[in-house]
Write a protein that holds these residues in place. Sequence first.
Motif, PDB file in Angstrom:
ATOM      1  N   ILE A 109      -5.501  -9.463   1.036  1.00 31.87           N
ATOM      2  CA  ILE A 109      -4.864  -8.154   1.119  1.00 31.87           C
ATOM      3  C   ILE A 109      -5.721  -7.089   0.443  1.00 31.87           C
ATOM      4  CG2 ILE A 109      -2.851  -6.802   0.441  1.00 31.87           C
ATOM      5  CD1 ILE A 109      -2.258  -8.730   2.674  1.00 31.87           C
ATOM      6  N   VAL A 110      -6.258  -7.395  -0.731  1.00 36.11           N
ATOM      7  CA  VAL A 110      -7.089  -6.429  -1.449  1.00 36.11           C
ATOM      8  C   VAL A 110      -8.329  -6.064  -0.640  1.00 36.11           C
ATOM      9  CG1 VAL A 110      -8.472  -6.035  -3.533  1.00 36.11           C
ATOM     10  CG2 VAL A 110      -6.253  -7.177  -3.698  1.00 36.11           C
ATOM     11  N   VAL A 111      -8.923  -7.057   0.007  1.00 37.70           N
ATOM     12  CA  VAL A 111     -10.132  -6.799   0.802  1.00 37.70           C
ATOM     13  C   VAL A 111      -9.809  -5.959   2.046  1.00 37.70           C
ATOM     14  CG1 VAL A 111     -11.929  -7.971   2.170  1.00 37.70           C
ATOM     15  CG2 VAL A 111     -11.406  -8.754  -0.093  1.00 37.70           C
ATOM     16  N   GLY A 112      -8.527  -5.736   2.311  1.00 36.64           N
ATOM     17  CA  GLY A 112      -8.164  -4.810   3.381  1.00 36.64           C
ATOM     18  C   GLY A 112      -8.672  -3.400   3.144  1.00 36.64           C
ATOM     19  N   LEU A 113      -9.101  -3.108   1.917  1.00 40.43           N
ATOM     20  CA  LEU A 113      -9.696  -1.803   1.618  1.00 40.43           C
ATOM     21  C   LEU A 113     -11.105  -1.644   2.175  1.00 40.43           C
ATOM     22  CD1 LEU A 113      -8.691  -1.153  -2.108  1.00 40.43           C
ATOM     23  CD2 LEU A 113      -7.991   0.164  -0.121  1.00 40.43           C
ATOM     24  N   LEU A 114     -11.710  -2.729   2.618  1.00 39.65           N
ATOM     25  CA  LEU A 114     -13.105  -2.683   3.058  1.00 39.65           C
ATOM     26  C   LEU A 114     -13.359  -1.673   4.179  1.00 39.65           C
ATOM     27  CD1 LEU A 114     -15.928  -3.796   2.685  1.00 39.65           C
ATOM     28  CD2 LEU A 114     -15.348  -5.692   4.210  1.00 39.65           C
ATOM     29  N   PRO A 115     -12.473  -1.536   5.186  1.00 41.37           N
ATOM     30  CA  PRO A 115     -12.739  -0.540   6.228  1.00 41.37           C
ATOM     31  C   PRO A 115     -12.888   0.873   5.689  1.00 41.37           C
ATOM     32  CG  PRO A 115     -11.045  -2.064   6.946  1.00 41.37           C
ATOM     33  CD  PRO A 115     -11.283  -2.356   5.502  1.00 41.37           C
ATOM     34  N   ALA A 142      -5.337   2.030   2.945  1.00 44.23           N
ATOM     35  CA  ALA A 142      -5.847   1.786   1.598  1.00 44.23           C
ATOM     36  C   ALA A 142      -4.730   1.899   0.561  1.00 44.23           C
ATOM     37  CB  ALA A 142      -6.961   2.780   1.278  1.00 44.23           C
ATOM     38  N   ALA A 143      -3.861   2.900   0.718  1.00 40.77           N
ATOM     39  CA  ALA A 143      -2.759   3.085  -0.218  1.00 40.77           C
ATOM     40  C   ALA A 143      -1.830   1.875  -0.215  1.00 40.77           C
ATOM     41  CB  ALA A 143      -1.982   4.357   0.122  1.00 40.77           C
ATOM     42  N   ALA A 144      -1.585   1.328   0.977  1.00 42.60           N
ATOM     43  CA  ALA A 144      -0.723   0.143   1.073  1.00 42.60           C
ATOM     44  C   ALA A 144      -1.334  -1.033   0.335  1.00 42.60           C
ATOM     45  CB  ALA A 144      -0.493  -0.204   2.539  1.00 42.60           C
ATOM     46  N   VAL A 145      -2.647  -1.200   0.475  1.00 43.10           N
ATOM     47  CA  VAL A 145      -3.330  -2.320  -0.180  1.00 43.10           C
ATOM     48  C   VAL A 145      -3.329  -2.154  -1.701  1.00 43.10           C
ATOM     49  CG1 VAL A 145      -5.558  -3.446  -0.484  1.00 43.10           C
ATOM     50  CG2 VAL A 145      -4.768  -2.865   1.802  1.00 43.10           C
ATOM     51  N   GLY A 147      -1.244  -0.406  -3.509  1.00 49.89           N
ATOM     52  CA  GLY A 147       0.127  -0.583  -3.979  1.00 49.89           C
ATOM     53  C   GLY A 147       0.504  -2.048  -4.075  1.00 49.89           C
ATOM     54  N   TYR A 148       0.074  -2.828  -3.093  1.00 52.71           N
ATOM     55  CA  TYR A 148       0.362  -4.262  -3.114  1.00 52.71           C
ATOM     56  C   TYR A 148      -0.307  -4.942  -4.303  1.00 52.71           C
ATOM     57  CZ  TYR A 148      -0.135  -9.200  -1.931  1.00 52.71           C
ATOM     58  OH  TYR A 148      -0.136 -10.562  -1.982  1.00 52.71           O
ATOM     59  N   ALA A 149      -1.590  -4.615  -4.540  1.00 54.31           N
ATOM     60  CA  ALA A 149      -2.325  -5.246  -5.644  1.00 54.31           C
ATOM     61  C   ALA A 149      -1.683  -4.936  -6.982  1.00 54.31           C
ATOM     62  CB  ALA A 149      -3.784  -4.778  -5.633  1.00 54.31           C
ATOM     63  N   LEU A 150      -1.265  -3.680  -7.188  1.00 50.72           N
ATOM     64  CA  LEU A 150      -0.632  -3.290  -8.448  1.00 50.72           C
ATOM     65  C   LEU A 150       0.742  -3.926  -8.601  1.00 50.72           C
ATOM     66  CD1 LEU A 150      -1.624   0.492  -8.626  1.00 50.72           C
ATOM     67  CD2 LEU A 150      -2.632  -1.428  -9.874  1.00 50.72           C
ATOM     68  N   LEU A 151       1.458  -4.053  -7.486  1.00 53.22           N
ATOM     69  CA  LEU A 151       2.772  -4.692  -7.539  1.00 53.22           C
ATOM     70  C   LEU A 151       2.656  -6.150  -7.959  1.00 53.22           C
ATOM     71  CD1 LEU A 151       5.853  -4.606  -6.927  1.00 53.22           C
ATOM     72  CD2 LEU A 151       5.279  -5.251  -4.568  1.00 53.22           C
ATOM     73  N   GLN A 152       1.654  -6.838  -7.407  1.00 52.38           N
ATOM     74  CA  GLN A 152       1.468  -8.255  -7.702  1.00 52.38           C
ATOM     75  C   GLN A 152       1.009  -8.496  -9.133  1.00 52.38           C
ATOM     76  OE1 GLN A 152       3.240  -9.393  -4.927  1.00 52.38           O
ATOM     77  NE2 GLN A 152       1.870 -11.139  -5.143  1.00 52.38           N
ATOM     78  N   SER A 153       0.293  -7.519  -9.704  1.00 52.04           N
ATOM     79  CA  SER A 153      -0.274  -7.713 -11.045  1.00 52.04           C
ATOM     80  C   SER A 153       0.527  -7.018 -12.130  1.00 52.04           C
ATOM     81  CB  SER A 153      -1.722  -7.212 -11.076  1.00 52.04           C
ATOM     82  OG  SER A 153      -1.772  -5.826 -10.768  1.00 52.04           O
ATOM     83  N   GLY A 154       1.704  -6.494 -11.789  1.00 54.59           N
ATOM     84  CA  GLY A 154       2.533  -5.834 -12.787  1.00 54.59           C
ATOM     85  C   GLY A 154       2.038  -4.468 -13.197  1.00 54.59           C
ATOM     86  N   GLY A 155       1.270  -3.814 -12.331  1.00 55.45           N
ATOM     87  CA  GLY A 155       0.807  -2.459 -12.610  1.00 55.45           C
ATOM     88  C   GLY A 155      -0.577  -2.370 -13.215  1.00 55.45           C
ATOM     89  N   ALA A 285       1.492  -3.194   7.739  1.00 54.38           N
ATOM     90  CA  ALA A 285       1.185  -1.774   7.568  1.00 54.38           C
ATOM     91  C   ALA A 285      -0.259  -1.470   7.954  1.00 54.38           C
ATOM     92  CB  ALA A 285       1.446  -1.349   6.128  1.00 54.38           C
ATOM     93  N   VAL A 286      -1.172  -2.338   7.539  1.00 51.84           N
ATOM     94  CA  VAL A 286      -2.568  -2.084   7.887  1.00 51.84           C
ATOM     95  C   VAL A 286      -2.827  -2.327   9.369  1.00 51.84           C
ATOM     96  CG1 VAL A 286      -3.441  -2.509   5.573  1.00 51.84           C
ATOM     97  CG2 VAL A 286      -3.299  -4.394   7.180  1.00 51.84           C
ATOM     98  N   LEU A 287      -2.049  -3.193   9.991  1.00 54.06           N
ATOM     99  CA  LEU A 287      -2.195  -3.372  11.434  1.00 54.06           C
ATOM    100  C   LEU A 287      -1.810  -2.101  12.182  1.00 54.06           C
ATOM    101  CD1 LEU A 287      -0.930  -6.995  12.208  1.00 54.06           C
ATOM    102  CD2 LEU A 287      -3.216  -6.074  12.525  1.00 54.06           C
TER     103      LEU A 287
END
Length: 298
Positions: A109-115, A142-145, A147-155, A285-287
Amino acid sequence: MTAQDSATAPMTIAAGSGTALAALGVAAFSLTFPATAWALEGLGPWTVTTLRITLAALIAGGSLLALRVRFPERRHVAGLLVMAAGVVIGFPLLTTLALQTSSTSHSAIVVGLLPLTTAACSAVRTGARPSRTFWVAALAGAAAVIGYALLQSGGTPTSGDLYLFAALLVCAAGYAEGGRLARHLPGWQVIGWALVLCLPLAAPVAAVAVSVEPVRLTAHAVTGVLWLAVGSQFLGLVVWYRGMAEIGVARASQLQLAQPLLTLVWAVLLLGEHLTPAALLTALAVLVCIAVTQRARS
C-alpha cells in the motif's frame, strides 16, 4: 477512413501496445514483495538484495554479449548510473530492509505512492507537464496511501515506513531517468547496461553477505530469489521501460496504482496474510485514481 484517421491510427496502436507492456511490468512487479518475503525466510536482507542483482546482471550481460550490443554513448552513462543507483540497488535494498518489520500488504500500500513520485521526478527531469486533472487524481491516490500508513502505525511512521518512503524517492528518480533513456535505446538495453554497471559492486558484496548472514536454501527462498532476479529485476523492467518509452513516464507510472491491489492478492494467496478493511478500501481508492489519470490528457 479520413487522412486524419490514418495519421492517428498508428499512434493509437502504439499507445495500446505501450500500455500493455507497462501493465505486464506492473504484473511482474506485483510479485516482488511476496517473492522477497519468501527469500527472507532462508536468507539475510543483504544476501537477497545482492544475489538478485548479481544473477540479473549475469543474465543481462550474457544477452548483451551474445547480441554484440555496443556500450551506450558517453552522454547516456550518467543516466544509466542514476537508474542503477535507484532501481537496481536502492529500491531492492530499502524495500528488503523494510520487509523485515513490515508486512507485505502494508508495504504494498505504501509503495502505491510510487506513481506520484515518478511523475514528479519526470516533470522535473524531462519538462513534462501533466494536466491539472492528472495531478489532482495522483495526489488523491497519494493522500489515501499516506493516510493508510499513518492509520496502521498509530500516527507515527515506523522504521519500515521510512525505508519504504526512501525507496520511493530513489526508485522514482531511476524510473524517470530510465524512461528518458528508453526513448534513445531499446528498453532491454537500458536495464541491461544498468545491471552490468552494478555487477562489479554487487558480486563481491554478495560473496561477503553469503558468508556472514545465515543461509537456508528452502524451496521458498530459492524460488523467491530466482523470481526477483529474472522476473522483477530483468524481464519486468524490460517491458516496463519499453512501455514508458511509448506512452510516457507520467502516464505509465499511474498504471502502478494497480500494483498494491495485485500484491494484496498475492499476499493472501502465497503468504496467507489477512487483509484489513482499511487495506482494501485504500487499494480500491487508488484504482479509481487509475481511471482518472489514464483519461487525463497531458
